[in-house]
Design a protein around this motif. Sequence first.
Motif, PDB file in Angstrom:
ATOM      1  N   TYR A 155     -28.977  29.113  31.513  1.00  0.00           N
ATOM      2  CA  TYR A 155     -29.646  30.108  32.360  1.00  0.00           C
ATOM      3  C   TYR A 155     -30.770  30.761  31.564  1.00  0.00           C
ATOM      4  CZ  TYR A 155     -25.836  29.218  35.499  1.00  0.00           C
ATOM      5  OH  TYR A 155     -24.955  28.580  36.332  1.00  0.00           O
ATOM      6  N   CYS A 172     -23.067  40.907  33.337  1.00  0.00           N
ATOM      7  CA  CYS A 172     -22.722  39.799  32.429  1.00  0.00           C
ATOM      8  C   CYS A 172     -21.375  40.094  31.755  1.00  0.00           C
ATOM      9  CB  CYS A 172     -23.820  39.616  31.377  1.00  0.00           C
ATOM     10  SG  CYS A 172     -23.384  38.369  30.147  1.00  0.00           S
ATOM     11  N   VAL A 174     -19.987  38.907  29.132  1.00  0.00           N
ATOM     12  CA  VAL A 174     -19.869  38.800  27.668  1.00  0.00           C
ATOM     13  C   VAL A 174     -21.031  39.475  26.919  1.00  0.00           C
ATOM     14  CG1 VAL A 174     -18.444  36.710  27.659  1.00  0.00           C
ATOM     15  CG2 VAL A 174     -20.923  36.496  27.774  1.00  0.00           C
ATOM     16  N   ILE A 177     -26.801  39.437  27.597  1.00  0.00           N
ATOM     17  CA  ILE A 177     -28.184  39.700  27.999  1.00  0.00           C
ATOM     18  C   ILE A 177     -28.742  40.871  27.199  1.00  0.00           C
ATOM     19  CG2 ILE A 177     -29.699  40.306  29.934  1.00  0.00           C
ATOM     20  CD1 ILE A 177     -27.744  38.783  31.754  1.00  0.00           C
ATOM     21  N   CYS A 192     -24.044  33.329  25.619  1.00  0.00           N
ATOM     22  CA  CYS A 192     -23.883  33.018  27.044  1.00  0.00           C
ATOM     23  C   CYS A 192     -22.768  31.988  27.275  1.00  0.00           C
ATOM     24  CB  CYS A 192     -25.215  32.478  27.579  1.00  0.00           C
ATOM     25  SG  CYS A 192     -25.122  31.927  29.278  1.00  0.00           S
ATOM     26  N   ILE A 193     -21.872  32.291  28.226  1.00  0.00           N
ATOM     27  CA  ILE A 193     -20.785  31.340  28.537  1.00  0.00           C
ATOM     28  C   ILE A 193     -21.078  30.559  29.827  1.00  0.00           C
ATOM     29  CG2 ILE A 193     -18.954  32.558  27.270  1.00  0.00           C
ATOM     30  CD1 ILE A 193     -18.069  33.685  30.071  1.00  0.00           C
ATOM     31  N   CYS A 195     -21.657  31.379  32.999  1.00  0.00           N
ATOM     32  CA  CYS A 195     -20.847  31.678  34.187  1.00  0.00           C
ATOM     33  C   CYS A 195     -21.698  31.767  35.460  1.00  0.00           C
ATOM     34  CB  CYS A 195     -20.083  32.981  33.982  1.00  0.00           C
ATOM     35  SG  CYS A 195     -21.152  34.432  33.919  1.00  0.00           S
ATOM     36  N   GLY A 196     -23.005  31.959  35.304  1.00  0.00           N
ATOM     37  CA  GLY A 196     -23.893  32.011  36.470  1.00  0.00           C
ATOM     38  C   GLY A 196     -23.941  33.361  37.177  1.00  0.00           C
ATOM     39  N   CYS A 198     -25.406  36.084  36.387  1.00  0.00           N
ATOM     40  CA  CYS A 198     -26.741  36.704  36.373  1.00  0.00           C
ATOM     41  C   CYS A 198     -27.632  36.171  37.503  1.00  0.00           C
ATOM     42  CB  CYS A 198     -27.406  36.544  35.016  1.00  0.00           C
ATOM     43  SG  CYS A 198     -27.326  34.878  34.373  1.00  0.00           S
TER      44      CYS A 198
HETATM   45  S1  SF4 Z   1     -24.722  32.964  32.717  1.00  0.00           S
HETATM   46 FE1  SF4 Z   1     -23.052  34.495  32.620  1.00  0.00          FE
HETATM   47  S2  SF4 Z   1     -22.699  34.736  30.446  1.00  0.00           S
HETATM   48 FE2  SF4 Z   1     -24.674  33.771  30.620  1.00  0.00          FE
HETATM   49  S3  SF4 Z   1     -26.117  35.438  30.621  1.00  0.00           S
HETATM   50 FE3  SF4 Z   1     -25.665  34.977  32.752  1.00  0.00          FE
HETATM   51  S4  SF4 Z   1     -24.020  36.388  33.276  1.00  0.00           S
HETATM   52 FE4  SF4 Z   1     -24.124  36.332  31.049  1.00  0.00          FE
END
Ligand code: SF4
Length: 235
Positions: A155, A172, A174, A177, A192-193, A195-196, A198
């Motif tokens: 992402y 987020c 974790v 950001i 970043c894990i 997770c989508g 954001c």
């Molecule tokens: S994809 Fe998930 S872990 Fe990665 S920046 Fe976006 S919210 Fe955070």
Amino acid sequence: MCSGRVDLEFVLRAFSNGMDGVLIGGCRLNECNYITHGNYHALNMVLLCRKIMEHIGLNPERLRIEFMSSAEGNLFAEVVSEFGNKVKELGPLGESEGIDQNELKSKLAEITKLVPYIKLVKNEKLASRLENPEEYDKLFTKDEIDKLFSEVISYYIDPEKCQACMTCAKRCPVEAIISAKNQVHVIDQEKCIKCGTCVEACPARFGAVTKISGEPVPPPILEGERTIVRKSKER
Ligand code: SF4
Ligand code: SF4
């Protein structure tokens, strides 16, 4: 307490720490005390992990799951002894497979970092209940696993579109950001894990978060260039 708690990450960590084999013992299938049937989760995790091991060149026989009841002490002793002999026969992890130790460590570290992503992408299959052992080997295919790693999703926040509303940073899970008032937000790719969250959190009128598949992520905007100058302030 439950084999369902044995996370994919635990297994990878054991191999990273130099274990030559991992044996997981679980209650017999369909004899779980809980409605969760954690032993099916453990089985699916093992099936996935074995394919991942093949993908990085490790012998999947180094990982085994066996189901037995707490009254089956003899079976437990037999399985442990048999597996111990098997691991001895397989030899030291990586060395027997002809993989350089440093290369193996870095491959395992890379995959461990992707565990939350892998679990998210394979969520449905990991929750399945295979009744027939003949189906085990077909749950995850080689092509599927190759694709999983060749098309890893990332992402990215487009600095041209980000309005520093801070919504993504608050959501987020974790804290991946990098966020500050009036500053273009940036995703720390190391944290970043994938997770989508954001993407969903970014207001549609900004649409600043992009999903990238199998391609490199553009480099982050330099720290000194992140301040957003609002049009009203420019005047
Ligand atoms: S994809 Fe998930 S872990 Fe990665 S920046 Fe976006 S919210 Fe955070
Ligand atoms: S939600 Fe969108 S616009 Fe708001 S800070 Fe995050 S990326 Fe920028």
